[in-house]
Design a protein around this motif. Structure first.
Motif, PDB file in Angstrom:
ATOM      1  N   MET A 160       0.817  -1.185   0.000  1.00  0.00           N
ATOM      2  CA  MET A 160       0.000   0.000   0.000  1.00  0.00           C
ATOM      3  C   MET A 160       0.873   1.266   0.000  1.00  0.00           C
ATOM      4  O   MET A 160       0.487   2.272  -0.565  1.00  0.00           O
ATOM      5  N   ASN A 161       2.030   1.208   0.584  1.00  0.00           N
ATOM      6  CA  ASN A 161       2.930   2.346   0.649  1.00  0.00           C
ATOM      7  C   ASN A 161       3.390   2.747  -0.749  1.00  0.00           C
ATOM      8  O   ASN A 161       3.472   3.932  -1.055  1.00  0.00           O
ATOM      9  N   LYS A 162       3.688   1.782  -1.602  1.00  0.00           N
ATOM     10  CA  LYS A 162       4.117   2.075  -2.971  1.00  0.00           C
ATOM     11  C   LYS A 162       2.992   2.720  -3.774  1.00  0.00           C
ATOM     12  O   LYS A 162       3.228   3.582  -4.612  1.00  0.00           O
ATOM     13  N   GLN A 163       1.769   2.289  -3.518  1.00  0.00           N
ATOM     14  CA  GLN A 163       0.632   2.868  -4.226  1.00  0.00           C
ATOM     15  C   GLN A 163       0.486   4.356  -3.895  1.00  0.00           C
ATOM     16  O   GLN A 163       0.195   5.163  -4.768  1.00  0.00           O
ATOM     17  N   TRP A 164       0.688   4.709  -2.633  1.00  0.00           N
ATOM     18  CA  TRP A 164       0.584   6.117  -2.238  1.00  0.00           C
ATOM     19  C   TRP A 164       1.686   6.950  -2.883  1.00  0.00           C
ATOM     20  O   TRP A 164       1.475   8.083  -3.281  1.00  0.00           O
ATOM     21  N   VAL A 165       2.868   6.394  -2.995  1.00  0.00           N
ATOM     22  CA  VAL A 165       3.971   7.113  -3.640  1.00  0.00           C
ATOM     23  C   VAL A 165       3.626   7.372  -5.103  1.00  0.00           C
ATOM     24  O   VAL A 165       3.830   8.474  -5.621  1.00  0.00           O
ATOM     25  N   VAL A 166       3.074   6.367  -5.774  1.00  0.00           N
ATOM     26  CA  VAL A 166       2.693   6.510  -7.176  1.00  0.00           C
ATOM     27  C   VAL A 166       1.570   7.536  -7.311  1.00  0.00           C
ATOM     28  O   VAL A 166       1.599   8.403  -8.196  1.00  0.00           O
ATOM     29  N   ILE A 167       0.586   7.471  -6.423  1.00  0.00           N
ATOM     30  CA  ILE A 167      -0.540   8.415  -6.480  1.00  0.00           C
ATOM     31  C   ILE A 167      -0.047   9.836  -6.223  1.00  0.00           C
ATOM     32  O   ILE A 167      -0.422  10.773  -6.925  1.00  0.00           O
ATOM     33  N   LYS A 168       0.826  10.011  -5.236  1.00  0.00           N
ATOM     34  CA  LYS A 168       1.377  11.341  -4.942  1.00  0.00           C
ATOM     35  C   LYS A 168       2.161  11.869  -6.145  1.00  0.00           C
ATOM     36  O   LYS A 168       2.069  13.046  -6.497  1.00  0.00           O
ATOM     37  N   PHE A 169       2.913  10.997  -6.759  1.00  0.00           N
ATOM     38  CA  PHE A 169       3.684  11.394  -7.933  1.00  0.00           C
ATOM     39  C   PHE A 169       2.762  11.839  -9.069  1.00  0.00           C
ATOM     40  O   PHE A 169       2.993  12.873  -9.712  1.00  0.00           O
TER      41      PHE A 169
END
Length: 98
Positions: free
Chosen positions: A1-10
């Motif tokens: 889930m942490n990687k998904q947030w990084v992608v969404i923030k990007f």
């Protein structure tokens, strides 16, 4: 889930920067903006184009004169001397009056 947030923030940040760039560009800065000016330029009459060309030429000559420090070229000096001599001859063609 942490990687998904990084992608969404990007993605959100990239979208925001893209929209900011479009906003900074403002209206009338996209492709084809100069097309109207180009069409108007071709619709000009030849006399208007010639007048603008002459104005640009006069401006270039004036700038060139300023660059050389308002000095006359040897050719210009000769012409000026001829004109002065001709004016003197026209004024005093009968000689001095006593």
């Amino acid at each position: 889930m942490n990687k998904q947030w990084v992608v969404i923030k990007f993605l959100v940040a990239a979208s925001a920067m893209a929209l900011w760039g479009v906003a900074l560009a403002g209206p009338g800065s996209g492709p084809g903006v100069n097309q109207g000016a180009r069409l108007a330029r071709h619709a000009d009459k030849p006399a208007e184009r010639e007048e603008r060309r002459e104005a640009r030429q006069a401006e270039r000559e004036q700038k060139a004169e300023m660059r050389r420090g308002n000095r006359l070229t040897p050719e210009e000096r000769r012409d000026l001397r001829r004109q002065i001599n001709q004016a003197g001859q026209d004024l005093y063609q009968d000689g001095p009056k006593n």
